[in-house]
Design a protein around this motif. Structure first.
Motif, PDB file in Angstrom:
ATOM      1  N   LEU A 141       5.805   2.151  -2.064  1.00  0.00           N
ATOM      2  CA  LEU A 141       5.213   2.195  -0.728  1.00  0.00           C
ATOM      3  C   LEU A 141       6.217   1.958   0.399  1.00  0.00           C
ATOM      4  O   LEU A 141       5.857   2.021   1.565  1.00  0.00           O
ATOM      5  CB  LEU A 141       4.069   1.182  -0.622  1.00  0.00           C
ATOM      6  N   THR A 178       3.502   1.301   5.950  1.00  0.00           N
ATOM      7  CA  THR A 178       2.594   1.068   4.820  1.00  0.00           C
ATOM      8  C   THR A 178       2.161  -0.391   4.697  1.00  0.00           C
ATOM      9  O   THR A 178       1.567  -0.768   3.689  1.00  0.00           O
ATOM     10  CB  THR A 178       3.254   1.519   3.509  1.00  0.00           C
ATOM     11  N   LEU A 229      -1.476  -0.866   3.759  1.00  0.00           N
ATOM     12  CA  LEU A 229      -1.728  -0.486   2.367  1.00  0.00           C
ATOM     13  C   LEU A 229      -1.218  -1.557   1.414  1.00  0.00           C
ATOM     14  O   LEU A 229      -1.892  -1.902   0.444  1.00  0.00           O
ATOM     15  CB  LEU A 229      -1.072   0.857   2.041  1.00  0.00           C
ATOM     16  N   LEU A 253      -5.102   3.061  -4.311  1.00  0.00           N
ATOM     17  CA  LEU A 253      -4.061   3.686  -3.492  1.00  0.00           C
ATOM     18  C   LEU A 253      -4.036   5.192  -3.693  1.00  0.00           C
ATOM     19  O   LEU A 253      -3.966   5.957  -2.729  1.00  0.00           O
ATOM     20  CB  LEU A 253      -2.688   3.096  -3.823  1.00  0.00           C
ATOM     21  N   MET A 312      -3.332   4.334   7.784  1.00  0.00           N
ATOM     22  CA  MET A 312      -2.205   4.880   7.028  1.00  0.00           C
ATOM     23  C   MET A 312      -0.857   4.651   7.707  1.00  0.00           C
ATOM     24  O   MET A 312       0.171   5.036   7.176  1.00  0.00           O
ATOM     25  CB  MET A 312      -2.417   6.369   6.770  1.00  0.00           C
ATOM     26  N   TYR A 372       3.414  10.989   2.310  1.00  0.00           N
ATOM     27  CA  TYR A 372       2.337  10.543   1.427  1.00  0.00           C
ATOM     28  C   TYR A 372       2.241  11.399   0.166  1.00  0.00           C
ATOM     29  O   TYR A 372       1.828  10.903  -0.881  1.00  0.00           O
ATOM     30  CB  TYR A 372       1.005  10.431   2.167  1.00  0.00           C
TER      31      TYR A 372
END
Length: 124
Positions: A7, A14, A17, A28, A72, A114
């Motif tokens: 990540l 990120t 996340l 994820l 995101m 991504y």
């Protein structure tokens, strides 16, 4: 390879996340897959509006993408919110198209990043 290492990115932030999903590979993968499937076709429409501006399409897409862009960590949240407002008020095409060029570049970079992250997660 550790999920947090996958990540790591200089293109997207990120940290959200990592904070919410750093140990949940399947979530994820699902989240990134949804982001890509929601974003890619809309980026194409936004790209077309650089030439022939469709105020309603840009407004609608900008509104739709705000929440996912925030989650995101895509670096154009303020610009996408401004696009929504400018198209809603029918501001001058020239300014909107200039903003679209920037937003489209950032969105396209995020999609590529991504895709890379998703590929690495799926290989883990």
């Amino acid at each position: 390879m550790k999920i947090e290492k996958i990540l790591t990115s200089t293109i997207v932030d990120t940290s959200s996340l990592i904070g919410y999903f750093s140990t949940d590979k399947e979530s994820l993968i699902q989240l990134i897959t949804v982001y890509l499937s929601d974003t890619e076709p809309r980026v194409e429409i936004l790209k077309n509006s650089e030439e022939a501006l469709d105020y309603e399409a840009v407004r609608s897409i900008s509104h739709f993408l705000k929440s996912s862009i925030g989650l995101m960590g895509v670096g154009c949240l303020d610009e996408i919110a401004a696009l929504e407002e400018k198209t809603q008020h029918r501001d001058a095409e020239e300014g909107i198209k200039k903003d679209l060029v920037f937003v489209n570049k950032v969105l396209q970079e995020s999609v590529l990043e991504y895709k890379r992250i998703l590929e690495e997660l799926e290989a883990l």
